[in-house]
Design an enzyme around this catalytic site. Structure first.
Site, PDB file in Angstrom:
ATOM      1  N   HIS A  52       0.697  -1.263   0.055  1.00  0.00           N
ATOM      2  CA  HIS A  52       0.040   0.070  -0.010  1.00  0.00           C
ATOM      3  C   HIS A  52       0.881   1.409  -0.075  1.00  0.00           C
ATOM      4  O   HIS A  52       0.266   2.398  -0.435  1.00  0.00           O
ATOM      5  CB  HIS A  52      -0.883  -0.076   1.192  1.00  0.00           C
ATOM      6  N   ASP A 100       0.047  -7.543   1.142  1.00  0.00           N
ATOM      7  CA  ASP A 100       0.649  -6.219   1.392  1.00  0.00           C
ATOM      8  C   ASP A 100       2.009  -6.069   1.391  1.00  0.00           C
ATOM      9  O   ASP A 100       2.719  -5.567   2.394  1.00  0.00           O
ATOM     10  CB  ASP A 100      -0.001  -5.823   2.680  1.00  0.00           C
ATOM     11  N   SER A 135       4.704   2.282   7.927  1.00  0.00           N
ATOM     12  CA  SER A 135       4.044   1.204   7.197  1.00  0.00           C
ATOM     13  C   SER A 135       5.664   0.530   6.092  1.00  0.00           C
ATOM     14  O   SER A 135       6.143   1.537   5.568  1.00  0.00           O
ATOM     15  CB  SER A 135       3.032   1.635   6.156  1.00  0.00           C
TER      16      SER A 135
END
Length: 571
Positions: A142, A173, A251
């Site tokens: 993402h 992901d 992230s």
């Protein structure tokens, strides 16, 4: 690891205040388990002793049969030892990752699914990543989804380097980036992957979260390990829950345990404080192994089953299960899965590859932990087989099933690709996807057309390549006046022939030889058009609405282009 260097000892020493700076950690035990460093006495990591520590300010008697990071010490000493231990973990994690963790700058632009021939405004986002063997950078999918431009910057450098996305796995992901510049790799070190941490083991999450520009380290412990919903890919895979804060920008950063990577930070729990999730090493290794073996992302396997727990006694008796038997009831089978060939509805799956399945659908995992048996399925490589023990009509059977990644009838995501569309007579046709429904807002499952939403979430494909094609909107013109209320209905037939997907609809319309074109929709609605007039109207809308093409690139062929150009030039 603790107390292994003088630098670490100095760090520990100056982290204490003046009244307690004697409490250090040492690598080796001296006489009576105490090592003297300068004027201070240093407690070993773990030793048996009965002794007295004396300082210029206080005298403390410590009586204990075994010392392990503050056990049986006074409360103030115990607090200091634990604080030093946690700070040392974070400090060593920072030292380990300074030459490995990078900041990622992404420019992305997502498609507009209501107007599929154009993109939304570009946006800039930031994330983290870290170097793995082979001069590659691992990050979250993402972080680079729908990217148009990606830059990376290493710690302590003002220079940003251009990066290319080598592979992306949106289900798990994860993504791999490569940087061509050799200057970037000077002084960079790769991190090694470790194992799944046990409960209450400490981890340090390293990255570049919002709130600053420099590297950040947050500490936490492992709270649970179990299959979890991955928000980005809308899949159920193993994840590790930790109590360290994972904020936007974290992230893609590593979670360090010891001197190895325990996982990749990727999401947090909305509405809760300090509940974050990291992607565990088995999922990471599965992703990387597939790319190394095939050169591309291969996905995660599924049996294509919907199962019901067998916890009710009457339910087990109804299906003739013996008292010692446990398993789950097969409710639905994806027609595209190999399991559809051998399994039947109402079968009871007792074992998967020799592992017994409990009545709640779980299997043993490590010491006194359990996870759903789907984890075993997802860790299989494509085309691998598994032996399934099934109870059918009171008799046990063994079947061999070939496992494959399966695609749903309505795709749950469409990252890094342009949406398909087809325009004819100012009618816009698109395949139904969940990203299309997401255009209705965050509460899309309540605000989108109910019938489309239910089909997106429940219906299974009957054959490969099948799509649900809908009339997404009607761009008003004299040719289609009165049809504007038919938008958002599913297309069933073209000239009496059932359509399989958008490409099939396009072919049926383009090759129509009749004077009138009939399109049958859901709810028994009908669209009828004069074919030649409709072709001319198609040309007008492209010019009026500044649409570059009447169909998406995946539907374009030289034949259809030449035909429409010829038709338009004659009018």
């Amino acid at each position: 690891m603790l107390g292994s260097s003088a630098r670490t000892l100095r760090r520990l020493k100056y982290s204490c205040n003046s009244s307690s700076s004697l409490l250090l950690l040492a690598k080796d035990c001296g006489v009576n388990g105490i090592t003297v460093v300068g004027e201070h006495k240093v407690l070993p990591l773990c030793c048996n002793y009965t002794t007295t520590i004396t300082t210029t300010t206080t005298k403390t008697n410590i009586l204990s049969r075994r010392f392990c990071f503050g056990e049986s010490l006074s409360s103030i000493h115990r607090w200091h030892v634990r604080s030093l231990h946690a700070e040392t973990d974070a400090y060593l994690a920072t030292e380990l990752t300074l030459d490995s963790v990078v900041k990622i700058f992404t420019v992305s632009s997502s498609p507009n699914y209501f107007l599929p021939w154009q993109n939304k405004s570009q946006r800039e986002t930031m994330g983290s990543g870290f170097v793995i063997p082979g001069k590659r950078i691992l990050t979250n999918a993402h972080v680079v989804a729908d990217h148009t431009f990606v830059l990376v910057r290493k710690h302590g450098s003002p220079t940003k380097y251009r990066a290319q996305v080598q592979a992306v796995g949106h289900e798990c992901d994860l993504a791999i980036l490569v940087v061509e510049s050799q200057e970037f790799w000077d002084g960079m070190n790769f991190l090694e992957l470790g194992d799944i941490p046990f409960l209450q083991e400490a981890v340090a999450v390293v990255g570049y979260p919002q709130g600053g520009d420099n590297i950040s380290v947050t500490k936490g412990v492992v709270s649970r390990v179990e299959p979890t919903q991955y928000v980005h890919g809308a899949t159920q895979l193993m994840a590790i829950q930790i109590d360290a804060a994972i904020n936007p920008g974290n992230s893609g950063g590593p979670a360090i345990m010891g001197n190895k990577v325990a996982g990749v930070a990727f999401q947090n729990l909305s509405g809760a404080e300090n509940i974050g999730y990291i992607i565990p090493v088995p999922v990471i290794k599965h992703f990387i192994a597939g790319i190394e073996e095939t050169g591309k992302y291969v996905g995660f396997c599924s049996m294509g089953l919907s199962c019901q727990p067998m916890e009710n006694v009457q339910l087990r008796n109804h299906f003739k299960m013996q008292p010692q038997m446990t398993g789950v009831l097969v409710s639905k089978i994806n027609p595209l899965s190999d399991a559809h060939r051998v399994l039947k509805k109402d079968d009871i799956i007792l074992e998967f590859d020799g592992v017994p399945i409990a009545n709640d659908g779980t299997i043993p995992f490590r010491s006194r932990e359990r996870i759903t048996f789907d984890h075993l399925v997802s860790m299989k490589k494509p085309n691998e087989t598994a032996v399934v023990i099934v109870l059918r009509n009171g008799e046990e059977h063994a079947f061999t099933v070939t496992l494959q990644p399966l695609q749903p009838l309505v795709p749950v995501h469409q990252f890094d690709k342009l949406p398909s569309y087809y325009i004819f007579a100012r009618l816009v046709f698109v395949p139904l996807t969940q990203p299309y429904l997401h255009e209705y807002g965050e509460d899309w499952d309540n605000t989108s057309p109910r019938r489309l939403c239910e089909r997106a979430l429940r219906e299974l494909p009957k054959k490969a390549g099948e799509q649900l094609v809908i009339l997404s909107q009607v761009l008003m013109d004299d040719i289609n006046a009165g049809y504007e209320r038919l938008a958002e209905l599913q297309v069933k037939k073209v000239n009496g022939m059932e359509i399989e997907n958008l490409k099939h609809l396009c072919q049926l319309v383009e090759n129509c030889s009749r004077e009138s074109l009939r399109i049958d929709l859901d709810d028994d609605r009908v669209v009828a058009l004069n074919y030649e007039s409709a072709r001319i109207a198609t040309w007008r809308i492209l010019e009026r609405h500044r649409i570059p093409s009447r169909m998406s690139s995946d539907l374009v062929s030289n034949q259809t282009n030449s035909e429409i150009d010829s038709a338009c030039s004659n009018h």
